[in-house]
Design an enzyme around this catalytic site. Structure first.
Site, PDB file in Angstrom:
ATOM      1  N   HIS A   1       0.834  -1.213   0.000  1.00 12.33           N
ATOM      2  CA  HIS A   1       0.000   0.000   0.000  1.00 12.33           C
ATOM      3  C   HIS A   1       0.859   1.250   0.000  1.00 12.33           C
ATOM      4  O   HIS A   1       1.932   1.284   0.607  1.00 12.33           O
ATOM      5  CB  HIS A   1      -1.017   0.001   1.139  1.00 12.33           C
ATOM      6  CG  HIS A   1      -0.447   0.059   2.523  1.00 12.33           C
ATOM      7  ND1 HIS A   1      -0.162   1.251   3.166  1.00 12.33           N
ATOM      8  CD2 HIS A   1      -0.123  -0.924   3.401  1.00 12.33           C
ATOM      9  CE1 HIS A   1       0.300   0.992   4.381  1.00 12.33           C
ATOM     10  NE2 HIS A   1       0.347  -0.326   4.544  1.00 12.33           N
TER      11      HIS A   1
ATOM     12  N   ASP B   1      -0.302   4.415   0.908  1.00  9.91           N
ATOM     13  CA  ASP B   1      -0.653   5.417   1.922  1.00  9.91           C
ATOM     14  C   ASP B   1       0.084   5.118   3.231  1.00  9.91           C
ATOM     15  O   ASP B   1       0.590   4.010   3.444  1.00  9.91           O
ATOM     16  CB  ASP B   1      -2.173   5.439   2.173  1.00  9.91           C
ATOM     17  CG  ASP B   1      -2.705   4.089   2.656  1.00  9.91           C
ATOM     18  OD1 ASP B   1      -2.259   3.052   2.136  1.00  9.91           O
ATOM     19  OD2 ASP B   1      -3.545   4.064   3.579  1.00  9.91           O
TER      20      ASP B   1
ATOM     21  N   ASP C   1       6.340   0.488   6.510  1.00  5.72           N
ATOM     22  CA  ASP C   1       4.892   0.259   6.437  1.00  5.72           C
ATOM     23  C   ASP C   1       4.300   1.276   5.487  1.00  5.72           C
ATOM     24  O   ASP C   1       3.777   2.275   5.924  1.00  5.72           O
ATOM     25  CB  ASP C   1       4.275   0.379   7.846  1.00  5.72           C
ATOM     26  CG  ASP C   1       2.776   0.150   7.853  1.00  5.72           C
ATOM     27  OD1 ASP C   1       2.247  -0.348   6.851  1.00  5.72           O
ATOM     28  OD2 ASP C   1       2.125   0.490   8.867  1.00  5.72           O
TER      29      ASP C   1
ATOM     30  N   GLU D   1      -5.118   1.693   2.619  1.00  9.23           N
ATOM     31  CA  GLU D   1      -5.033   0.543   3.529  1.00  9.23           C
ATOM     32  C   GLU D   1      -5.164   0.978   4.979  1.00  9.23           C
ATOM     33  O   GLU D   1      -5.787   0.309   5.790  1.00  9.23           O
ATOM     34  CB  GLU D   1      -3.692  -0.180   3.310  1.00  9.23           C
ATOM     35  CG  GLU D   1      -3.567  -1.511   4.048  1.00  9.23           C
ATOM     36  CD  GLU D   1      -3.145  -1.388   5.504  1.00  9.23           C
ATOM     37  OE1 GLU D   1      -3.377  -2.320   6.288  1.00  9.23           O
ATOM     38  OE2 GLU D   1      -2.581  -0.330   5.889  1.00  9.23           O
ATOM     39  N   GLU D   2      -4.564   2.121   5.305  1.00  7.45           N
ATOM     40  CA  GLU D   2      -4.534   2.555   6.710  1.00  7.45           C
ATOM     41  C   GLU D   2      -5.903   3.009   7.217  1.00  7.45           C
ATOM     42  O   GLU D   2      -6.065   3.281   8.400  1.00  7.45           O
ATOM     43  CB  GLU D   2      -3.502   3.677   6.907  1.00  7.45           C
ATOM     44  CG  GLU D   2      -2.053   3.266   6.634  1.00  7.45           C
ATOM     45  CD  GLU D   2      -1.477   2.285   7.658  1.00  7.45           C
ATOM     46  OE1 GLU D   2      -2.214   1.858   8.566  1.00  7.45           O
ATOM     47  OE2 GLU D   2      -0.293   1.931   7.524  1.00  7.45           O
TER      48      GLU D   2
ATOM     49  N   HIS E   1       3.968   2.768  12.945  1.00  7.32           N
ATOM     50  CA  HIS E   1       3.022   3.830  13.337  1.00  7.32           C
ATOM     51  C   HIS E   1       3.608   4.700  14.458  1.00  7.32           C
ATOM     52  O   HIS E   1       2.886   5.495  15.053  1.00  7.32           O
ATOM     53  CB  HIS E   1       1.664   3.270  13.799  1.00  7.32           C
ATOM     54  CG  HIS E   1       0.903   2.582  12.704  1.00  7.32           C
ATOM     55  ND1 HIS E   1      -0.415   2.250  12.818  1.00  7.32           N
ATOM     56  CD2 HIS E   1       1.272   2.165  11.470  1.00  7.32           C
ATOM     57  CE1 HIS E   1      -0.823   1.648  11.705  1.00  7.32           C
ATOM     58  NE2 HIS E   1       0.202   1.582  10.876  1.00  7.32           N
TER      59      HIS E   1
HETATM   60  C1  LIG Z   1       6.213 -14.444  18.782  1.00  6.86           C
HETATM   61  C2  LIG Z   1       5.820 -13.535  17.727  1.00  6.86           C
HETATM   62  C3  LIG Z   1       5.994 -12.133  18.113  1.00  6.86           C
HETATM   63  C4  LIG Z   1       5.320 -11.240  17.147  1.00  6.86           C
HETATM   64  C5  LIG Z   1       6.013  -9.949  17.166  1.00  6.86           C
HETATM   65  C6  LIG Z   1       5.373  -8.981  16.267  1.00  6.86           C
HETATM   66  C7  LIG Z   1       6.282  -8.548  15.198  1.00  6.86           C
HETATM   67  C8  LIG Z   1       5.812  -7.298  14.562  1.00  6.86           C
HETATM   68  C9  LIG Z   1       6.023  -7.337  13.120  1.00  6.86           C
HETATM   69  C10 LIG Z   1       5.249  -6.660  12.323  1.00  6.86           C
HETATM   70  C11 LIG Z   1       4.231  -5.676  12.820  1.00  6.86           C
HETATM   71  C12 LIG Z   1       2.897  -5.935  12.267  1.00  6.86           C
HETATM   72  C13 LIG Z   1       2.456  -4.866  11.342  1.00  6.86           C
HETATM   73  C14 LIG Z   1       1.382  -5.438  10.487  1.00  6.86           C
HETATM   74  C15 LIG Z   1       0.942  -4.506   9.433  1.00  6.86           C
HETATM   75  C16 LIG Z   1      -0.197  -3.705   9.926  1.00  6.86           C
HETATM   76  C17 LIG Z   1      -0.674  -2.723   8.915  1.00  6.86           C
HETATM   77  C18 LIG Z   1      -1.692  -1.838   9.566  1.00  6.86           C
HETATM   78  O1  LIG Z   1      -1.346  -0.994  10.340  1.00  6.86           O
HETATM   79  N1  LIG Z   1      -2.990  -2.046   9.267  1.00  6.86           N
HETATM   80  C19 LIG Z   1      -4.083  -1.376   9.912  1.00  6.86           C
HETATM   81  C20 LIG Z   1      -5.330  -1.723   9.137  1.00  6.86           C
HETATM   82  C21 LIG Z   1      -6.626  -1.199   9.710  1.00  6.86           C
HETATM   83  C22 LIG Z   1      -7.804  -1.935   9.077  1.00  6.86           C
HETATM   84  C23 LIG Z   1      -6.796   0.263   9.451  1.00  6.86           C
HETATM   85  C24 LIG Z   1      -4.209  -1.889  11.338  1.00  6.86           C
HETATM   86  O2  LIG Z   1      -4.523  -1.071  12.211  1.00  6.86           O
HETATM   87  O3  LIG Z   1      -4.011  -3.075  11.603  1.00  6.86           O
HETATM   88 ZN   LIG Z   2       0.784  -1.316   6.350  1.00  5.43          ZN
HETATM   89 ZN   LIG Z   3       0.138   0.619   9.021  1.00  2.99          ZN
END
Ligand SMILES: CCCCCCCC/C=C\CCCCCCCC(=O)N[C@@H](CC(C)C)C(=O)O
Ligand SMILES: [Zn+2]
Ligand SMILES: [Zn+2]
Length: 493
Positions: free
Chosen positions: A113, A115, A146, A180-181, A453
């Protein structure tokens, strides 16, 4: 006499029972040790005979390395090649189609994405968040992990492939959403509509999500590439309390703010249950088990006995806690307009991320019973169940091809399926593909999870180059007609 013999028999029985119990414990213990020494669910297809389709070398020379960073926005070959069809969807999103030469091969799709969430330099950034300033080999900027790294990585990889004369055997789509955000209701949803109209079905979809975690999982030897095979569901719930407004000199015993604050506090004090052990979260640790040292290796290899212990350890840190339960985050709280006016309305928004072992309905019931106050009204603003779990066994084309691409490039990494804790545009693609993966080889080290973020979002130049190479290799690897047989591991003379 009869009494003594009964006593004797009971003693004998107790003795036999104790010995049997001891024997069972001993057998279990030996079985657990044997399992620890032999447990490796991750051996996989790595030794099998893969058809060689990645014939174009991925070396990036000095000149291209400079150009790769300078031409951050320019992909002249992608936009002029007769091999690539491009259309703008919903005014700002982009859909690319690169047809393959073999029409029998089901196409796949890469997503990212364009944005980003807002960023404010005054929050304490080391460099202005939209400057792309380089500090110590890192490019700082909102979106660098991101998800501009994937947008640029995919397009740069395609640019290089086209320049080097590549034309795919298996067709593929690229979808770059612009919202997406804020849920992808315009971008991703309209791209899906366009594809549905064309009758497209996809062998797999690869979107943003999980990453290469290096030093993030305590006790794990070496980095882990977690490929998201599902993502958590979500519930955004608005809580509101109405009370008659009035003069602050004559307050009632409880205000709308006070009632709402009590409800919010109860939600924070009563987290949702720890659910580690029943689904893909357990499979993550089983895949990683052989990479832990003792005694953790023993623990991870015997999840049947220790899953709740592992869960208790994981719940101690916010990023790993997100892996083991439905999380509760109070993100907005509004009330009041003037210091001497009792507010009639107090509102709070609670954002829950739903663990794959729970449903949206269960979470709503939990909120209702935990708030336990009829004066607090509850409204579901937006919500959906956790996403279906995609395949990750040895016959899974998408998972195995992504895994091979990761391992060819980063042999030191262990690949495992995982749960994506955030949401992605890919959740709109469930009608087009049974298998959806959330992963990019972005390296996440201790302290980096807060950059999503947050402040000081950044990517190293080296890692950006690795992303380009990853997509470059993945696109070529997807040209295989089918996965090798797991039994084709080389034993010939
Ligand atoms: C043992 C496992 C540990 C896990 C550790 C976590 C590692 C973190 C790695 C990545 C971070 C995750 C990021 C995922 C992408 C999220 C994109 C986003 O922000 N999407 C929004 C969409 C919403 C519908 C507006 C969201 O808030 O989720
Ligand atoms: Zn993202
Ligand atoms: Zn994000």
């Amino acid at each position: 006499m009869a009494d003594r013999s009964a006593k004797f028999n009971i003693l004998k029985l107790v003795k036999i029972l104790s010995f049997s119990l001891l024997f069972v414990v001993l057998v279990c213990f030996v079985a657990a040790i044997v399992r620890t020494l032999t447990f490796d669910v991750n051996a996989g297809l790595q030794l099998a005979h893969w058809e060689k389709t990645n014939n174009i070398a991925s070396d990036i020379n000095q000149h291209q390395r400079k150009e790769l960073l300078e031409n951050f926005r320019v992909f002249p070959t992608v936009f002029s090649s007769h091999l690539v069809q491009h259309e703008v969807v919903a005014n700002y999103s982009h859909l690319f189609w690169v047809p393959g030469s073999d029409l029998a091969l089901v196409p796949y799709m890469l997503l990212a994405h364009i944005d980003v969430v807002p960023a404010d330099e005054s929050d304490g950034w080391e460099a202005p968040p939209f400057s792309a300033k380089e500090i110590d080999g890192f490019i700082y900027g909102r979106g660098t992990i991101d998800n501009k790294q994937s947008v640029m990585g995919i397009l740069q990889a395609l640019e290089y492939l086209l320049i080097r004369g590549y034309s795919p055997r298996r067709g593929f789509f690229i979808g770059l959403g612009h919202d997406e955000e804020v849920s992808g209701f315009q971008g991703a949803m309209n791209i899906v509509k366009v594809l549905k109209k064309k009758g497209v079905q996809l062998v797999f979809v690869l979107d943003e999500g999980l990453a290469v975690l290096d030093g993030v999982i305590s006790g794990l030897q070496g980095p882990a590439a977690l490929i998201g095979v599902t993502e958590k569901g979500q519930a955004t719930v608005k809580l509101s309390v109405f009370k008659a407004p009035g003069h602050s000199s004559m307050p009632p015993r409880e205000s709308s703010i006070g009632i709402l604050a009590g409800a919010v506090k109860r939600l924070e004090d009563n987290p949702m249950p720890m659910l580690f052990g029943g689904g893909p979260d357990r499979r993550t640790f089983e895949h990683l088990a052989h990479k832990f040292g003792l005694p953790l290796k023993f623990v991870m290899s015997n999840m049947w006995l220790f899953s709740s212990l592992i869960g208790r350890v994981l719940e101690r840190r916010p990023d790993t806690n997100a892996f083991v339960r439905t999380t509760t985050a109070v993100t907005m709280f509004n009330s009041g307009v003037k210091v001497n006016v009792l507010p009639s309305l107090a509102e709070a928004y609670v954002n829950m991320r739903i663990h794959p072992a729970q449903s949206l309905q269960e979470v709503l019931e939990f909120i209702q019973s935990t708030v336990g106050d009829e004066r607090v009204k509850m409204e579901l603003v937006n919500g959906f169940d956790p996403l279906p779990v995609s395949s990750y066994d040895e016959t899974s084309f998408g998972f195995q091809t992504i895994k091979k691409t990761v391992l060819d490039q980063f042999p030191q990494v262990t690949v495992a399926p995982g749960i994506c804790i955030g949401n992605t545009d890919s959740r709109h693609y469930t009608d087009l593909a049974k298998d959806i993966y959330r992963f990019a080889p972005t390296w996440i080290r201790p302290g980096d999870t807060q950059r999503f973020h947050g402040i000081d979002e950044r990517i190293s130049k080296k890692n950006y180059e690795e992303l380009v190479i990853f997509y470059f290799n993945l696109i070529q690897n997807c040209d295989i007609k089918e996965l090798p047989s797991p039994h084709s591991a080389g034993h010939e003379l």
